[in-house]
Write a protein that holds these residues in place. Structure first.
Motif, PDB file in Angstrom:
ATOM      1  N   ASN A   1      61.917  -7.858  34.997  1.00 51.46           N
ATOM      2  CA  ASN A   1      61.404  -6.938  35.999  1.00 51.46           C
ATOM      3  C   ASN A   1      59.957  -6.570  35.758  1.00 51.46           C
ATOM      4  OD1 ASN A   1      63.860  -6.686  37.376  1.00 51.46           O
ATOM      5  ND2 ASN A   1      64.634  -5.330  35.780  1.00 51.46           N
ATOM      6  N   ALA A   2      59.523  -6.610  34.502  1.00 50.27           N
ATOM      7  CA  ALA A   2      58.160  -6.208  34.178  1.00 50.27           C
ATOM      8  C   ALA A   2      57.169  -7.349  34.315  1.00 50.27           C
ATOM      9  CB  ALA A   2      58.104  -5.671  32.743  1.00 50.27           C
ATOM     10  N   ALA A   3      57.664  -8.574  34.472  1.00 46.14           N
ATOM     11  CA  ALA A   3      56.814  -9.752  34.363  1.00 46.14           C
ATOM     12  C   ALA A   3      55.589  -9.724  35.254  1.00 46.14           C
ATOM     13  CB  ALA A   3      57.639 -11.011  34.661  1.00 46.14           C
ATOM     14  N   ALA A   4      55.777  -9.384  36.529  1.00 48.98           N
ATOM     15  CA  ALA A   4      54.658  -9.457  37.465  1.00 48.98           C
ATOM     16  C   ALA A   4      54.051  -8.092  37.729  1.00 48.98           C
ATOM     17  CB  ALA A   4      55.140 -10.079  38.784  1.00 48.98           C
ATOM     18  N   SER A   5      54.282  -7.167  36.838  1.00 48.65           N
ATOM     19  CA  SER A   5      53.895  -5.787  37.100  1.00 48.65           C
ATOM     20  C   SER A   5      52.404  -5.591  37.280  1.00 48.65           C
ATOM     21  CB  SER A   5      54.369  -4.904  35.937  1.00 48.65           C
ATOM     22  OG  SER A   5      53.880  -3.599  36.097  1.00 48.65           O
ATOM     23  N   GLU A   6      52.105  -4.822  38.337  1.00 48.17           N
ATOM     24  CA  GLU A   6      50.714  -4.416  38.537  1.00 48.17           C
ATOM     25  C   GLU A   6      50.497  -3.018  37.991  1.00 48.17           C
ATOM     26  OE1 GLU A   6      49.996  -4.709  42.663  1.00 48.17           O
ATOM     27  OE2 GLU A   6      50.300  -6.866  42.763  1.00 48.17           O
ATOM     28  N   GLY A   7      51.613  -2.379  37.565  1.00 47.80           N
ATOM     29  CA  GLY A   7      51.514  -1.007  37.083  1.00 47.80           C
ATOM     30  C   GLY A   7      50.982  -0.895  35.672  1.00 47.80           C
ATOM     31  N   TRP A   8      50.725  -2.040  35.025  1.00 45.72           N
ATOM     32  CA  TRP A   8      50.290  -2.021  33.632  1.00 45.72           C
ATOM     33  C   TRP A   8      48.778  -2.035  33.483  1.00 45.72           C
ATOM     34  CZ3 TRP A   8      54.445  -1.780  30.438  1.00 45.72           C
ATOM     35  CH2 TRP A   8      55.654  -2.194  30.969  1.00 45.72           C
ATOM     36  N   ASN A   9      48.056  -2.291  34.534  1.00 40.54           N
ATOM     37  CA  ASN A   9      46.624  -2.588  34.446  1.00 40.54           C
ATOM     38  C   ASN A   9      45.803  -1.578  33.648  1.00 40.54           C
ATOM     39  OD1 ASN A   9      47.167  -4.793  35.985  1.00 40.54           O
ATOM     40  ND2 ASN A   9      46.534  -3.877  37.918  1.00 40.54           N
TER      41      ASN A   9
ATOM     42  N   PRO B   1      68.629  -4.243  44.019  1.00 44.82           N
ATOM     43  CA  PRO B   1      67.851  -4.327  42.766  1.00 44.82           C
ATOM     44  C   PRO B   1      68.437  -5.318  41.763  1.00 44.82           C
ATOM     45  CG  PRO B   1      68.220  -2.037  43.402  1.00 44.82           C
ATOM     46  CD  PRO B   1      69.096  -2.873  44.285  1.00 44.82           C
ATOM     47  N   SER B   2      67.608  -6.217  41.278  1.00 42.96           N
ATOM     48  CA  SER B   2      68.080  -7.203  40.303  1.00 42.96           C
ATOM     49  C   SER B   2      68.484  -6.536  38.995  1.00 42.96           C
ATOM     50  CB  SER B   2      66.991  -8.246  40.038  1.00 42.96           C
ATOM     51  OG  SER B   2      65.835  -7.643  39.488  1.00 42.96           O
ATOM     52  N   ARG B   3      67.866  -5.401  38.653  1.00 40.30           N
ATOM     53  CA  ARG B   3      68.254  -4.685  37.435  1.00 40.30           C
ATOM     54  C   ARG B   3      69.746  -4.330  37.473  1.00 40.30           C
ATOM     55  NH1 ARG B   3      62.869  -2.325  38.123  1.00 40.30           N
ATOM     56  NH2 ARG B   3      61.709  -2.252  36.158  1.00 40.30           N
TER      57      ARG B   3
ATOM     58  N   ILE C   1      71.557   5.237  36.869  1.00 44.27           N
ATOM     59  CA  ILE C   1      70.340   5.803  36.281  1.00 44.27           C
ATOM     60  C   ILE C   1      69.837   4.904  35.156  1.00 44.27           C
ATOM     61  CG2 ILE C   1      69.379   7.720  34.939  1.00 44.27           C
ATOM     62  CD1 ILE C   1      71.209   9.605  36.474  1.00 44.27           C
ATOM     63  N   SER C   2      70.727   4.576  34.212  1.00 44.24           N
ATOM     64  CA  SER C   2      70.320   3.724  33.093  1.00 44.24           C
ATOM     65  C   SER C   2      70.095   2.290  33.551  1.00 44.24           C
ATOM     66  CB  SER C   2      71.375   3.767  31.984  1.00 44.24           C
ATOM     67  OG  SER C   2      72.657   3.420  32.477  1.00 44.24           O
ATOM     68  N   GLY C   3      70.866   1.841  34.531  1.00 43.79           N
ATOM     69  CA  GLY C   3      70.745   0.468  35.006  1.00 43.79           C
ATOM     70  C   GLY C   3      69.413   0.160  35.665  1.00 43.79           C
ATOM     71  N   LEU C   4      68.841   1.136  36.342  1.00 41.95           N
ATOM     72  CA  LEU C   4      67.572   0.934  37.035  1.00 41.95           C
ATOM     73  C   LEU C   4      66.360   1.073  36.113  1.00 41.95           C
ATOM     74  CD1 LEU C   4      68.187   2.831  40.409  1.00 41.95           C
ATOM     75  CD2 LEU C   4      67.849   0.369  40.124  1.00 41.95           C
ATOM     76  N   ALA C   5      66.598   1.511  34.878  1.00 44.21           N
ATOM     77  CA  ALA C   5      65.491   1.774  33.957  1.00 44.21           C
ATOM     78  C   ALA C   5      65.351   0.681  32.902  1.00 44.21           C
ATOM     79  CB  ALA C   5      65.699   3.121  33.270  1.00 44.21           C
ATOM     80  N   ASP C   6      64.141   0.554  32.385  1.00 45.22           N
ATOM     81  CA  ASP C   6      63.878  -0.354  31.272  1.00 45.22           C
ATOM     82  C   ASP C   6      64.154   0.337  29.937  1.00 45.22           C
ATOM     83  OD1 ASP C   6      62.907  -2.355  33.028  1.00 45.22           O
ATOM     84  OD2 ASP C   6      61.006  -1.300  33.163  1.00 45.22           O
ATOM     85  N   ILE C   7      63.923   1.654  29.898  1.00 41.38           N
ATOM     86  CA  ILE C   7      64.110   2.454  28.685  1.00 41.38           C
ATOM     87  C   ILE C   7      64.731   3.782  29.101  1.00 41.38           C
ATOM     88  CG2 ILE C   7      62.844   3.855  26.978  1.00 41.38           C
ATOM     89  CD1 ILE C   7      60.889   1.558  26.666  1.00 41.38           C
TER      90      ILE C   7
END
Length: 397
Positions: free
Chosen positions: A314-322, A91-93, A222-228
Motif C-alpha cells: 500500500n505504501a509503494a506508490a505513496s505521494e504522502g512521503w515526499n 480496500p486491498s488492505r 480499524i487495524s486492518g486499514l492501518a499500516d501500524i
C-alpha cells in the motif's frame, strides 16, 4: 460507473441483506461463484456444496423475496457509497485480513491506498496527559500526510482524529453503527469534520443503531486499514486489547506510548511494552518506521518483487512521503537542547510539571505536548523522577 458495476453492486446489496446470509456466507458464495451476480444464480445443488442445508433453504426463500430497494436510490437517500467485497473500490488492505467485511458503507471517502495509515486507539476515560499526547501524535501524523484511522469514540480515539484534522491531514472513523448515525452523539462536530477531511466507514447498513456487540467486530477494520497500530493509554483489560490482538493476527506492528507505572490507565500500555511492543516516545519514531518500510519495499520491488498484501504494497506508490524527511529535520532542530534546558530548571526539590513548563517556555517556544514527551523520555532514561505531578533530577536525590 458502468452498468455492469451498478448491477454487481445491486446484486451484492441484495445478497448481503438476504435473511440468513452473514459475512462468512457472503464471502464463501462470492469466492465460489466469482461475483455476487453469479452467486444469486447458483443452483440448489451448487449451493449445497457451499452452504449447510438450512442455509440453502433460507437462501432459496430469500432469493424469491429479494429486496426491491435500488442501490442507486439507497445511496442517494443516505448520501453514502456502498462498496462490496467484489468491487474494485474495496480496500486491498482489508482483503488481506481474515474475515474481511462483506461490504462497506462509506460517508465521505475511503483511505488512499497509496498513502501510509496509522491507527491510533486508547482509553475513552483518558487522563489530561493522554489527551495532550493523543492530539500531539494525531496532529503530527496529519502534518506528515499519514492518514489516521480510529473509532471516533470518546477519549483518545476522537482526540487523535481531531489532532489529525488540525494538522491538515485526513482521518477515517470506523463506526459500530450505520454511517448515517453519529455515535457517540457528543462527537457531532467531529463527525461532520471527518466527512470533509476523510470519511466514515461501517460494515453495517444505514439506520443500524450502535450495539455493544458491534464494536469488537469493527475493531478488525480499524487495524486492518492501518499500516501500524499506536496505543495511547489503555487498561490491561479493555476494548483496546481486542484491537491489539487483531492487529497482531493481521501481522501489523504495534507501538505504545509509555506511561507512569502507578497509573491504572498506563497498566495496559506498559504491559504491552513488556511483551515487546514498540516504544513510541515521539511521533518521529512512527514516521521513521514507516520510512524504513517504504525503503525496504522499494528495494525489493527493484529486484523484481511482486505486489504484496499488507502495508508495504500500500505504501509503494505513496505521494504522502515526499516531505517526511524534511519535517523530521525541522522537528529535531526545534527540540535540540530542550533536555539541557529542562535539566537546568531541576534540582533536588520536586517542582510541579506546570511550573516547570512555564520556566522552560521562557527559553524555548516548545509546545506543551513536546515538553511532556521530552519529560517522559528523560524519565525513561533515568534522568528525572516523578512524585505524582512533581519532578526532580534523579541524580540529585
Amino acid at each position: 460507473m458502468s452498468k455492469k458495476e451498478v448491477n454487481e453492486k445491486q446484486a451484492a446489496f441484495q445478497l448481503i441483506n438476504m435473511k440468513g446470509i452473514g459475512n462468512q456466507s457472503f464471502l464463501k458464495l462470492v469466492e465460489c461463484a466469482g461475483s455476487a451476480q453469479r452467486a444469486l444464480d447458483l443452483s440448489e445443488g451448487e449451493l449445497k456444496e457451499i452452504l449447510g442445508q438450512k442455509m440453502v433453504m433460507d437462501f432459496l426463500r430469500g432469493r424469491e423475496n429479494l429486496i426491491q430497494e435500488s442501490i442507486v436510490r439507497y445511496e442517494k437517500n443516505f448520501e453514502l457509497n456502498f462498496v462490496p467485497y467484489t468491487s474494485d473500490e474495496y480496500p486491498s488492505r482489508l482483503k488481506c485480513i481474515s474475515n474481511p467485511p462483506a461490504c462497506l458503507y462509506i460517508k465521505g471517502d475511503l483511505p488512499d491506498e497509496q498513502k501510509p495509515a496509522v491507527a491510533i486507539i486508547g482509553a475513552r476515560a483518558c487522563s489530561e496527559y493522554g489527551k495532550k499526547v493523543a492530539e500531539h501524535f494525531g496532529k503530527q501524523m496529519g502534518s506528515y500526510g499519514v492518514q489516521v484511522i480510529s473509532g471516533m469514540a470518546k477519549g483518545i480515539d476522537g482526540i487523535a482524529q481531531r489532532g489529525a484534522i488540525l494538522g491538515g491531514g485526513h482521518t477515517f472513523g470506523i463506526l459500530g453503527c450505520g454511517v448515517d448515525i453519529c455515535y457517540p452523539p457528543e462527537n457531532q462536530d467531529l463527525y461532520c469534520d471527518i466527512i470533509q477531511s476523510g470519511g466514515l466507514i461501517s460494515e453495517y447498513p444505514a439506520k443500524t443503531e450502535a450495539q455493544s456487540a458491534f464494536f469488537p467486530q469493527r475493531n478488525r477494520i480499524i487495524s486492518g486499514l492501518a499500516d501500524i497500530l499506536l496505543v495511547i493509554e489503555a487498561r490491561k483489560r479493555s476494548g483496546t486489547y481486542i484491537t491489539v490482538t487483531q492487529a497482531l493476527e493481521q501481522g501489523k506492528e504495534v507501538f505504545v506510548v509509555p506511561g507512569r507505572i502507578t497509573d491504572a490507565l498506563s497498566e495496559g500500555c506498559n504491559y504491552l511494552l513488556s511483551q515487546g511492543a514498540g516504544v513510541a516516545i515521539d511521533p518521529t519514531i512512527i514516521i521513521e518506521e514507516l520510512n524504513n518500510r517504504l525503503s525496504f519495499y522499494r528495494l525489493n520491488k527493484k529486484e523484481g518483487g511482486g505486489r504484496k498484501c499488507g502495508t508495504d504494497s500500500n505504501a509503494a506508490a505513496s505521494e504522502g512521503w515526499n516531505d517526511i524527511k524534511e519535517k523530521e529535520t525541522v522537528e529535531k532542530e526545534t527540540t535540540l537542547g530542550l533536555r539541557e534546558i529542562i535539566q537546568k530548571e531541576l534540582d533536588i526539590t520536586p517542582i510541579a510539571m506546570e511550573t516547570l513548563y512555564e520556566k522552560v517556555r521562557i527559553n524555548t517556544s516548545i509546545s506543551i505536548e513536546q515538553f511532556i514527551l521530552e519529560l517522559t523520555k528523560m524519565q525513561m532514561a533515568g534522568i528525572v523522577v516523578s512524585i505524582g505531578n512533581y519532578y526532580a533530577l534523579a541524580n540529585a536525590l
